[in-house]
Design a protein around this motif. Sequence first.
Motif, PDB file in Angstrom:
ATOM      1  N   TYR A 454     -16.114  12.250   2.616  1.00 18.67           N
ATOM      2  CA  TYR A 454     -15.046  13.138   2.146  1.00 18.67           C
ATOM      3  C   TYR A 454     -15.590  14.488   1.674  1.00 18.67           C
ATOM      4  CZ  TYR A 454     -11.210   9.863   2.703  1.00 18.67           C
ATOM      5  OH  TYR A 454     -10.252   9.052   3.240  1.00 18.67           O
ATOM      6  N   HIS A 455     -16.798  14.465   1.091  1.00 24.50           N
ATOM      7  CA  HIS A 455     -17.421  15.739   0.699  1.00 24.50           C
ATOM      8  C   HIS A 455     -17.547  16.645   1.915  1.00 24.50           C
ATOM      9  CE1 HIS A 455     -18.817  16.067  -3.403  1.00 24.50           C
ATOM     10  NE2 HIS A 455     -18.969  14.747  -3.434  1.00 24.50           N
ATOM     11  N   THR A 458     -14.349  17.916   3.390  1.00 25.53           N
ATOM     12  CA  THR A 458     -13.750  18.963   2.554  1.00 25.53           C
ATOM     13  C   THR A 458     -14.225  20.345   3.025  1.00 25.53           C
ATOM     14  OG1 THR A 458     -13.627  17.464   0.681  1.00 25.53           O
ATOM     15  CG2 THR A 458     -13.488  19.798   0.168  1.00 25.53           C
ATOM     16  N   HIS A 459     -15.502  20.443   3.376  1.00 23.40           N
ATOM     17  CA  HIS A 459     -16.000  21.720   3.911  1.00 23.40           C
ATOM     18  C   HIS A 459     -15.305  22.075   5.222  1.00 23.40           C
ATOM     19  CE1 HIS A 459     -20.048  22.154   1.586  1.00 23.40           C
ATOM     20  NE2 HIS A 459     -19.118  21.558   0.856  1.00 23.40           N
ATOM     21  N   HIS A 462     -11.820  23.286   4.423  1.00 26.38           N
ATOM     22  CA  HIS A 462     -11.858  24.629   3.854  1.00 26.38           C
ATOM     23  C   HIS A 462     -12.025  25.682   4.965  1.00 26.38           C
ATOM     24  CE1 HIS A 462     -13.693  27.258   0.397  1.00 26.38           C
ATOM     25  NE2 HIS A 462     -12.566  27.743   0.853  1.00 26.38           N
ATOM     26  N   GLN A 475     -11.033  28.038  -2.170  1.00 31.32           N
ATOM     27  CA  GLN A 475     -10.986  26.751  -2.862  1.00 31.32           C
ATOM     28  C   GLN A 475     -10.775  26.952  -4.358  1.00 31.32           C
ATOM     29  OE1 GLN A 475     -14.218  24.097  -2.060  1.00 31.32           O
ATOM     30  NE2 GLN A 475     -13.782  22.813  -3.831  1.00 31.32           N
ATOM     31  N   SER A 478     -11.263  20.631  -6.182  1.00 30.75           N
ATOM     32  CA  SER A 478     -11.167  19.510  -5.260  1.00 30.75           C
ATOM     33  C   SER A 478     -11.504  18.233  -6.001  1.00 30.75           C
ATOM     34  CB  SER A 478     -12.084  19.701  -4.056  1.00 30.75           C
ATOM     35  OG  SER A 478     -13.335  19.137  -4.302  1.00 30.75           O
ATOM     36  N   ILE A 480     -12.422  14.057  -5.139  1.00 33.61           N
ATOM     37  CA  ILE A 480     -12.714  13.121  -4.054  1.00 33.61           C
ATOM     38  C   ILE A 480     -12.885  11.732  -4.619  1.00 33.61           C
ATOM     39  CG2 ILE A 480     -14.609  12.442  -2.493  1.00 33.61           C
ATOM     40  CD1 ILE A 480     -14.976  15.473  -1.994  1.00 33.61           C
ATOM     41  N   LEU A 485      -9.250  12.689  -0.075  1.00 34.28           N
ATOM     42  CA  LEU A 485      -9.688  13.910  -0.738  1.00 34.28           C
ATOM     43  C   LEU A 485      -8.458  14.694  -1.176  1.00 34.28           C
ATOM     44  CD1 LEU A 485      -9.279  16.816   1.019  1.00 34.28           C
ATOM     45  CD2 LEU A 485     -10.948  15.701   2.454  1.00 34.28           C
ATOM     46  N   PHE A 487      -7.482  18.735  -2.208  1.00 34.17           N
ATOM     47  CA  PHE A 487      -8.073  20.065  -2.110  1.00 34.17           C
ATOM     48  C   PHE A 487      -7.041  21.096  -2.543  1.00 34.17           C
ATOM     49  CE2 PHE A 487      -9.387  23.850   0.377  1.00 34.17           C
ATOM     50  CZ  PHE A 487     -10.715  23.913  -0.011  1.00 34.17           C
TER      51      PHE A 487
END
Length: 597
Positions: A454-455, A458-459, A462, A475, A478, A480, A485, A487
């Motif tokens: 999920y980390h 997330t990128h 984004h 951002q 966030s 997680i 996730l 955001f």
Amino acid sequence: MTSEELRKQFLDFFKQRGHIIIPSSSLLPSDKTVLFTTAGMQQFSLYLSGKKDVVKDFKARHLASSQKCFRTDDIEEVGDDTHHTFFEMLGNWSIGQDEDGYFKEGAIKYALEFLDLLGLDKDRLHITVFKGEGSVSKDEEAINLWINNGIPKERIREYGKKDNFWGPVGDTGPCGPCSELHYDRGEEYGCGGANCGPNCDDCKRFVEIWNLVFMQYNKNEKGEYELLSQTNIDTGIGFERLISLLQEKNSSYETDLFKDVIKKIEEVSDKKYLEYKKEFRVIADHARSIVFLLSEGIIPSNVSQGYILRRLIRRSIRYCKLINFDFNSFYSLMDLIVKKYKDIYPEVLSTDYDVVRKEEEKFNKTIETGLQRIEKLLLSKENRTITGEESFDLYQTYGFPIELIEEIANERDFIVDKKGFEEALKKHQEISREGSEKKFGGVASDSGEMGVKYHTVTHLLHAALRKILGEHVKQMGSDINTERLRFDFAHNTKMTSEEIKKVEDLVNEKIKEGLNVQKQEMPLDEAIKSGAIAFFKEKYGDMVFVWTIYNPETKEVFSKEVCGGPHVDNLKDLGMFEIIKEESSSAGVRRIKAILK
Ligand code: SER
């Protein structure tokens, strides 16, 4: 009077008296120190403490609302006449003083007038007031006002902080002495004890219907009560209690709020409510709470609100089993609830039943063997204790929330070594943390494999948002866990379904391409010069990690961001990305919830 009529009468009453009606706020409070909204005043706390100007923002200092609330302390109590997890609170506020602000006298007068309008007999009203405790003195002013407003002294009782001092929510904030209005249902409901009265422990003769809080204090970080710069009125009616009283029922489960749900459970289970009250009520309460939690976008997980939802679903599954209620019909209970509440809280229409189905599938795989395992344990024990290791095994292997294990054990007069359980849980978490530290080249991580995925995604999200919606996307926060996730990002308008689809497609395209993820350490200014985005500058040290997600063949960069990590090495095993919710978080900030499938 129906529940719909009561809500309307309350709001109309205060509207006619110059109050602005404020819609219920979300069950997820902006104040992150508490899990859920537990009272109507929560959305006004910055106004109550004087930090924000109520007149500027609401054009009035008199407000009223019907608020969705959720309390977790009472989950095990649900099943008796009065307890709920989700419930509603009606409230009116007078925030700050000027010539049109009202304080104790105005609040008392309105309360008496409204109850009179509902046809409740004033001679049956009993009042409780604050008797003074610690550094806070007795509320003489309220006592005199009640007497002046026709409540005789013998129907006014004094209590200490536990009963008649309200707040703050969390550790600090506005609070004050309160006066509660209790209604005497008559001797036939009483215990006959010499001391019987409001707050009686032995009977249900007196029902608490309204709490008037006279906010005069702010509890500060040192735990002291300092005078608030302004005084406020904060009141709360337990909606379920009042409607039970008006419909002359012992319990809200017997009012129009739950009538159809209870009938449906009777039909499907072929059992009678009167014989299985506890099971019926747990199922009804939880079905309603599950609808409301889902409509906030919460999904089951092992932490915070998601864990509460998981507990409720799994507890419902067990209670359905107890009365042979086919869980497939649980969804029709949810339908009935959506129907009942959709005109007041339209967000219930967005309830995603699939989330419950998935959770059900997960738990169904293990519940039978888990229950058998508990049975075996209970039979094999002489000391009537389930050890920490045993309960951890039930939790870990069979997915039984610890509270559910405890509940089943308690039903049979067993206890669970909760401390032992906590220790076993901690030990396990340490072991898995060590595991993930090894995997991610020494970067500390407590997120586990899914958390790491999920980390990384997330990128991707984004970057995709910035490509589809524009570079203004930034951002803002966030969160997680292992299941999803969340955001938050700067963007002014609701995303259209086309935009959502485009973002999803772009992320999935990159996952399919199996892009590489590269980590480099460099000084922050160099990172920024290299084009890496870094929106939490203040949090970084001089040296930072830059994570680049790029195509190994074309070297084309899709995302470059400053971040502590950890991340996966390559995108190919991330799975399918799906946005499950897009909503407003606060002014100018949107919130996305997304999952990997
Ligand atoms: N805050 C008070 C309560 O929760 C009154 O609304 O009872």
